[in-house]
Design an enzyme around this catalytic site. Structure first.
Site, PDB file in Angstrom:
ATOM      1  N   THR A  15       0.826  -1.212   0.000  1.00 59.49           N
ATOM      2  CA  THR A  15       0.000   0.000   0.000  1.00 59.49           C
ATOM      3  C   THR A  15       0.862   1.265   0.000  1.00 59.49           C
ATOM      4  O   THR A  15       0.722   2.128  -0.878  1.00 59.49           O
ATOM      5  CB  THR A  15      -0.905  -0.005   1.265  1.00 59.49           C
ATOM      6  N   LYS A 108       5.962   1.913  12.771  1.00 58.76           N
ATOM      7  CA  LYS A 108       5.807   2.380  14.163  1.00 58.76           C
ATOM      8  C   LYS A 108       6.072   1.272  15.171  1.00 58.76           C
ATOM      9  O   LYS A 108       6.603   1.520  16.263  1.00 58.76           O
ATOM     10  CB  LYS A 108       4.417   2.975  14.389  1.00 58.76           C
ATOM     11  N   GLU A 132       8.452  10.114   9.494  1.00 61.34           N
ATOM     12  CA  GLU A 132       7.221  10.914   9.549  1.00 61.34           C
ATOM     13  C   GLU A 132       5.974  10.061   9.317  1.00 61.34           C
ATOM     14  O   GLU A 132       4.927  10.272   9.941  1.00 61.34           O
ATOM     15  CB  GLU A 132       7.285  12.030   8.481  1.00 61.34           C
ATOM     16  N   VAL A 135       3.677   7.844  12.370  1.00 60.50           N
ATOM     17  CA  VAL A 135       2.618   8.299  13.281  1.00 60.50           C
ATOM     18  C   VAL A 135       1.600   9.125  12.504  1.00 60.50           C
ATOM     19  O   VAL A 135       1.957  10.118  11.860  1.00 60.50           O
ATOM     20  CB  VAL A 135       3.183   9.166  14.429  1.00 60.50           C
ATOM     21  N   GLY A 137      -0.001   8.716   9.767  1.00 59.26           N
ATOM     22  CA  GLY A 137       0.057   8.716   8.297  1.00 59.26           C
ATOM     23  C   GLY A 137       0.499  10.039   7.707  1.00 59.26           C
ATOM     24  O   GLY A 137       1.645  10.444   7.854  1.00 59.26           O
ATOM     25  N   GLY A 190     -10.269  -1.550   4.175  1.00 57.75           N
ATOM     26  CA  GLY A 190      -8.804  -1.591   4.119  1.00 57.75           C
ATOM     27  C   GLY A 190      -8.109  -0.712   5.151  1.00 57.75           C
ATOM     28  O   GLY A 190      -6.937  -0.398   5.008  1.00 57.75           O
ATOM     29  N   ASP A 204      -1.496  -0.460  18.280  1.00 52.38           N
ATOM     30  CA  ASP A 204      -0.983   0.409  17.209  1.00 52.38           C
ATOM     31  C   ASP A 204      -0.920   1.859  17.704  1.00 52.38           C
ATOM     32  O   ASP A 204       0.083   2.552  17.494  1.00 52.38           O
ATOM     33  CB  ASP A 204      -1.891   0.285  15.975  1.00 52.38           C
ATOM     34  N   LYS A 208       2.496   4.295  18.356  1.00 51.60           N
ATOM     35  CA  LYS A 208       2.637   5.690  17.891  1.00 51.60           C
ATOM     36  C   LYS A 208       2.879   6.627  19.077  1.00 51.60           C
ATOM     37  O   LYS A 208       3.678   7.558  18.990  1.00 51.60           O
ATOM     38  CB  LYS A 208       1.378   6.092  17.115  1.00 51.60           C
ATOM     39  N   GLY A 305      -3.324   5.061   4.559  1.00 50.73           N
ATOM     40  CA  GLY A 305      -3.615   5.072   3.128  1.00 50.73           C
ATOM     41  C   GLY A 305      -2.369   5.288   2.303  1.00 50.73           C
ATOM     42  O   GLY A 305      -1.353   5.780   2.788  1.00 50.73           O
TER      43      GLY A 305
HETATM   44  P1  NAP Z   1       1.655  -4.019   2.833  1.00 50.52           P
HETATM   45  O1  NAP Z   1       0.644  -3.421   1.931  1.00 50.52           O
HETATM   46  O2  NAP Z   1       1.350  -5.273   3.534  1.00 50.52           O
HETATM   47  O3  NAP Z   1       3.004  -4.209   1.963  1.00 50.52           O
HETATM   48  C1  NAP Z   1       4.127  -4.871   2.463  1.00 50.52           C
HETATM   49  C2  NAP Z   1       5.169  -4.999   1.363  1.00 50.52           C
HETATM   50  O4  NAP Z   1       6.338  -5.562   1.923  1.00 50.52           O
HETATM   51  C3  NAP Z   1       4.750  -5.899   0.206  1.00 50.52           C
HETATM   52  O5  NAP Z   1       5.238  -5.373  -1.004  1.00 50.52           O
HETATM   53  C4  NAP Z   1       5.433  -7.233   0.533  1.00 50.52           C
HETATM   54  O6  NAP Z   1       5.811  -7.974  -0.620  1.00 50.52           O
HETATM   55  C5  NAP Z   1       6.690  -6.757   1.220  1.00 50.52           C
HETATM   56  N1  NAP Z   1       7.211  -7.724   2.189  1.00 50.52           N
HETATM   57  C6  NAP Z   1       6.579  -8.232   3.268  1.00 50.52           C
HETATM   58  N2  NAP Z   1       7.392  -9.039   3.961  1.00 50.52           N
HETATM   59  C7  NAP Z   1       8.571  -9.027   3.308  1.00 50.52           C
HETATM   60  C8  NAP Z   1       9.806  -9.653   3.533  1.00 50.52           C
HETATM   61  N3  NAP Z   1      10.015 -10.493   4.570  1.00 50.52           N
HETATM   62  N4  NAP Z   1      10.817  -9.417   2.659  1.00 50.52           N
HETATM   63  C9  NAP Z   1      10.631  -8.603   1.597  1.00 50.52           C
HETATM   64  N5  NAP Z   1       9.463  -7.956   1.335  1.00 50.52           N
HETATM   65  C10 NAP Z   1       8.457  -8.181   2.185  1.00 50.52           C
HETATM   66  O7  NAP Z   1       2.105  -2.973   3.951  1.00 50.52           O
HETATM   67  P2  NAP Z   1       1.776  -1.409   4.028  1.00 50.52           P
HETATM   68  O8  NAP Z   1       0.345  -1.223   4.444  1.00 50.52           O
HETATM   69  O9  NAP Z   1       2.269  -0.726   2.828  1.00 50.52           O
HETATM   70  O10 NAP Z   1       2.634  -0.996   5.330  1.00 50.52           O
HETATM   71  C11 NAP Z   1       4.040  -0.856   5.261  1.00 50.52           C
HETATM   72  C12 NAP Z   1       4.529  -0.209   6.566  1.00 50.52           C
HETATM   73  O11 NAP Z   1       3.976   1.092   6.692  1.00 50.52           O
HETATM   74  C13 NAP Z   1       4.128  -0.947   7.846  1.00 50.52           C
HETATM   75  O12 NAP Z   1       5.164  -0.794   8.798  1.00 50.52           O
HETATM   76  C14 NAP Z   1       2.885  -0.211   8.307  1.00 50.52           C
HETATM   77  O13 NAP Z   1       2.648  -0.323   9.692  1.00 50.52           O
HETATM   78  C15 NAP Z   1       3.275   1.200   7.926  1.00 50.52           C
HETATM   79  N6  NAP Z   1       2.134   2.098   7.730  1.00 50.52           N
HETATM   80  C16 NAP Z   1       1.134   1.721   6.902  1.00 50.52           C
HETATM   81  C17 NAP Z   1       0.077   2.583   6.691  1.00 50.52           C
HETATM   82  C18 NAP Z   1      -1.048   2.213   5.755  1.00 50.52           C
HETATM   83  O14 NAP Z   1      -1.946   3.018   5.579  1.00 50.52           O
HETATM   84  N7  NAP Z   1      -1.036   1.065   5.116  1.00 50.52           N
HETATM   85  C19 NAP Z   1       0.045   3.828   7.336  1.00 50.52           C
HETATM   86  C20 NAP Z   1       1.116   4.186   8.176  1.00 50.52           C
HETATM   87  C21 NAP Z   1       2.159   3.302   8.367  1.00 50.52           C
HETATM   88  P3  NAP Z   1       4.720  -8.553  -1.656  1.00 50.52           P
HETATM   89  O15 NAP Z   1       4.227  -7.340  -2.408  1.00 50.52           O
HETATM   90  O16 NAP Z   1       5.497  -9.463  -2.519  1.00 50.52           O
HETATM   91  O17 NAP Z   1       3.662  -9.210  -0.825  1.00 50.52           O
HETATM   92  N1  HSE Z   2      -4.059   0.504  11.007  1.00 50.26           N
HETATM   93  C1  HSE Z   2      -3.587   1.834  11.171  1.00 50.26           C
HETATM   94  C2  HSE Z   2      -4.776   2.699  11.556  1.00 50.26           C
HETATM   95  C3  HSE Z   2      -2.945   2.297   9.878  1.00 50.26           C
HETATM   96  O1  HSE Z   2      -5.909   2.221  11.482  1.00 50.26           O
HETATM   97  O2  HSE Z   2      -4.603   3.840  11.968  1.00 50.26           O
HETATM   98  C4  HSE Z   2      -2.071   3.502  10.007  1.00 50.26           C
HETATM   99  O3  HSE Z   2      -1.074   3.396  10.949  1.00 50.26           O
END
Ligand code: NAP
Ligand code: HSE
Length: 431
Positions: A15, A108, A132, A135, A137, A190, A204, A208, A305
């Site tokens: 994502t 985080k 940045e 925490v 987003g 999502g 979570d 943060k 997001g």
């Molecule tokens: P995600 O959609 O689950 O994507 C994870 C990515 O990492 C995928 O491309 C996956 O590969 C790859 N991956 C997972 N395990 C791996 C490994 N062992 N070795 C190599 N690649 C690996 O995660 P995301 O939602 O983007 O979140 C990423 C980070 O940002 C997390 O720490 C999350 O807490 C943080 N975050 C997310 C959001 C949010 O809105 N989603 C907001 C703030 C912070 P594949 O594509 O091949 O599966």
């Molecule tokens: N699952 C987290 C939330 C995503 O709902 O706020 C962003 O950190």
């Protein structure tokens, strides 16, 4: 960074990783105008190389499933970690920092659990470790605390830091859904983490908050000592009763500094309906803080997001790309931040909400209020509702300020009464 093209090794293309790549592609000219450099995602690390990718960052991008391809490529200037979890990111970030290579992450969980160690390593190697996106987003709270409010002592910070929990509580409040229905809806949209326990059990938000305590107070608050309560046991009936009294139930992350002691925690709390945070609905995040010079400041925006979080990650990359001096990762000069002096949570003082479930018979109300008096808890409002079943009825007390240790002692005594037919529900009230 003395280069016209800054090359990024991107670990994780889910994502946030794809969101980041899309913004870099779309805003390339704008970025160049601001930092005088081009950003190129030269390598992308994923888990599954066979997955069909609908978007490729640039013709030059090479995909790999081997972290060494990122970590040993001398052309890569910055490693961006967007994998999530602990083990794999910890290894990647440590190896990058050990080479003196700067890192950007939105992880985080990792920074809450291992932040102190990683920041020490980054300082020792004079490398950047920017976060940045970790925490709230897209909401720029890290930079705000690190730079914009650097001259202030932060007296208190209260945040809605988990979009999933806030979405669930909003759905329960506005549409009368029960917890399970609202969680399913959050997952369909999502918002939830891969493991929704982190969202609904307050963990979570606690990750943060740990990061924010470090930034706001320059102290390391051990994550395992932070009091954390989630929302999974919240019942629609308490949301409705709270509304009758003029309150909204929110999952709150809060830290206050009092005479050198840090009082912090994550817990569901009743906010008066006209409280500025009570109006933060749906998946949005918000942080209200008080600086001793600036007074109150509130930030509000999308806490998750692809594009909002990608926006925060990109800002860190741009800051590192134009940085010519040693990066400052925590906002403080010490390589290792001191341990927080923690105020015993049992000594904290709030107003309180209680819902007792009791048999409807003489003497019950006076027994309940007697225990309250015994523990120095003064009742501000009391209401008994009738129940359709007729057997057990709810009684609600709202109290004046009382210490948590007295509340817990009173609850223990009350829950042992034979006329109490279900465990008493208790929430703190924020004014
Ligand atoms: P995600 O959609 O689950 O994507 C994870 C990515 O990492 C995928 O491309 C996956 O590969 C790859 N991956 C997972 N395990 C791996 C490994 N062992 N070795 C190599 N690649 C690996 O995660 P995301 O939602 O983007 O979140 C990423 C980070 O940002 C997390 O720490 C999350 O807490 C943080 N975050 C997310 C959001 C949010 O809105 N989603 C907001 C703030 C912070 P594949 O594509 O091949 O599966
Ligand atoms: N699952 C987290 C939330 C995503 O709902 O706020 C962003 O950190």
């Amino acid at each position: 960074m003395d280069k016209e093209v800054v090359r990024i090794g991107l670990a994780g293309f889910g994502t946030v990783g794809t969101g980041l790549a899309k913004i870099i592609l779309e805003n390339q000219e704008w970025i160049k105008r601001r930092i005088g450099k081009e950003l190129v995602i030269s390598r992308v690390l994923v888990r599954d190389l066979n997955k069909v990718r609908s978007f490729i960052p640039s013709p030059e991008t090479k995909f790999t499933d081997n972290p060494d391809d990122l970590l040993t490529d001398p052309a890569i200037d910055i490693i961006v970690e967007l994998i999530g979890g602990i083990e794999a990111p910890y290894t990647i970030i440590t190896r990058a920092l050990e080479q003196g290579k700067s890192v950007v992450t939105a992880n985080k969980a990792l920074l809450a659990l291992k932040g102190n160690e990683l920041f020490e390593l980054a300082t020792q190697k004079k490398a950047g470790l920017y976060y940045e996106g970790s925490v709230a987003g897209g909401v720029p709270i890290v930079q705000t605390l690190k730079e914009s409010l650097a001259g202030n002592k932060i007296k208190s910070l209260t945040g809605i830091l988990n979009g999933t929990a806030n979405f669930i509580l909003t759905e329960m409040t506005l549409r009368g859904l029960d917890f399970g229905e609202a969680l399913r809806k959050a997952q369909e949209k999502g918002y939830a983490e891969a493991d929704p326990t982190l969202d609904i059990e307050g963990l979570d938000a606690a990750h943060k908050l740990t990061i924010l305590i470090r930034l706001a107070h320059g102290q390391n608050y051990p994550f395992d000592q932070l009091p954390v309560e989630g929302i999974s046991s919240i019942q629609a009936t308490d949301i409705a009763l709270a509304a009758e009294f003029g309150y909204t139930l929110k999952l709150i992350a809060q830290v206050k500094e009092k005479s050198g002691y840090i009082q912090a925690g994550v817990f569901p709390a009743l906010l008066p309906k006209d409280h500025i945070l009570a109006k933060v609905d749906g998946p949005f995040n918000s942080i209200l803080l008080y600086g001793n010079a600036v007074g109150p400041i509130m930030l509000y925006g999308q806490g998750a997001g692809d594009l909002p979080t990608g926006s925060a990650v990109l800002a860190d990359i741009m800051a590192l790309a134009k940085e010519n001096s040693e990066p400052n990762n925590t906002g403080f000069l010490e390589a290792s931040l001191p341990q927080a002096k923690i105020l015993d949570p049992e000594l904290t003082v709030y107003e309180h909400y209680f819902r007792f479930t009791v048999l409807d018979r003489p003497g019950v109300l006076s027994a309940l209020s007697g225990v309250m008096g015994e523990y120095n808890i003064s009742i501000a409002q009391a209401v008994q509702k009738t129940s359709p079943s007729g057997r057990s009825v709810p009684i609600v007390f709202l109290t004046h300020k009382a210490q948590l240790k007295d509340v817990h002692a009173a609850l223990k005594e009350i829950n042992s009464f034979s006329f109490v037919t279900a465990p008493t529900v208790h929430y703190r009230i924020l004014s």
